[in-house]
Enzyme design. Sequence first.
Site, short mmCIF file in Angstrom:
data_model
loop_
_atom_site.label_atom_id
_atom_site.label_comp_id
_atom_site.label_asym_id
_atom_site.label_seq_id
_atom_site.Cartn_x
_atom_site.Cartn_y
_atom_site.Cartn_z
N GLY A 205 0.71 -1.19 0.02
CA GLY A 205 0.02 -0.11 0.21
C GLY A 205 0.72 1.18 -0.04
O GLY A 205 1.92 1.26 -0.54
N GLU A 206 0.30 2.37 0.53
CA GLU A 206 1.15 3.57 0.40
C GLU A 206 1.20 4.26 -0.51
O GLU A 206 1.25 5.60 -0.64
CB GLU A 206 2.44 3.40 1.29
CG GLU A 206 2.57 2.83 2.53
CD GLU A 206 4.00 2.74 3.14
OE1 GLU A 206 4.90 3.15 2.45
OE2 GLU A 206 4.21 1.94 4.20
N GLY A 207 0.95 3.78 -1.73
CA GLY A 207 1.29 4.41 -3.21
C GLY A 207 2.54 3.67 -3.76
O GLY A 207 2.87 4.30 -4.83
#
Length: 383
Positions: free
Chosen positions: A341-343
């Site tokens: 996740g997080e980008g």
Amino acid sequence: MLENTIAAIGPLDESAMRAARERQSRLTKPVGSLGALEELAVRLAGLAGDCPPPLPEPAAVAIFAGDHGVHAQQVTPWPQEVTAQMIGNFLAGGAVVNAFARQAGASVTVVDVGVATPLAGGVPADPAPEGATGAGLPRPRAEKAGPPRLVAANVRPGTRDMTVTAALTRDEARSAVEIGARVADDLIDGGARILLTGDMGIGNTTPSAALIAAFTGVDPAETTGRGTGVDDATYDRKVSVVRAALSRHRPDPTDPLGTLAAVGGLEHAALAGLILAAAARRTPVLLDGVIAVSAALAAAAFAPAAVGAMVAGHCSAEPGARVALRHLGLDPLIDLGLRLGEGTGALLALPVVTGAVRVLHEVATFDSAGVAEKGPGNGVEGT
């Protein structure tokens, strides 16, 4: 704001797409030799209404953070406080997303849309794990686009437990959607030519699985994954929790706001708003993992034409991601088995998007380069 944003979303420009395909056929390479990159460039031309489309530079990552009442159902071994601690890590520049953003020259904006733990002084003190950047070690150099920034837009301190009641009211869900749209407008007004989705929220793969099941009709056993790597007992509990929430609320996939309110998260709603506003501004959105694509399903339910602005950065290892991408008709650019996740996956895919567009800008045509086109006994051979 939501209705106006949806009304501004239109289809891809067919004339610009025809021009892009025609230009692709005249470039000094065999037609089709760049595979999926060629159709990606054509789609981006259609989104921009111009050929070639603008280069996707500069890039901006928006990380929406929120907590989840369903955490009480023990769907993850991680404490809820980690959400706020990771915000501190993002702002200190010590997370994986920061490392990848520095590499890509992308800005990082962190949006507290529903974190349960108060952020003292705007950010928890010294949040990084022992031995990591931010825990007494020198901070890394600032991103080319400047240091990460925090946007305080907390709708409520986490959602309610969706197995007991609706996670959000409709008004709360709408507020989060509109926050995401405002963030998109702010980033685009600030010069961003592509937006990348990011997220943070302990337990957020559980509402993601519920959203994907609700919008696609696929059984929760196929949309639910192991998130941060839970054991078999926790995984079985997650599936049961998702199934129980869907049975309680019976969300209507034609009512995206109601579905987000019933089983979504504040970060999911905000991501849907970001996607909608970007589509209205004809700016591409590079989707990250399972949280992003579950939000993308909501955006597509609000406005089917919004899919034209979506680019699937990667395929998350979470099984629901493939289900969602298939429903959206999107093919991921890379597949590295990521599930952070997080980008992070979107950032790794960013150079691929840039390369696809740069071809239309910079590669010579057969005529301009004086290269013979393919014909009997001549042409350019590809592999």
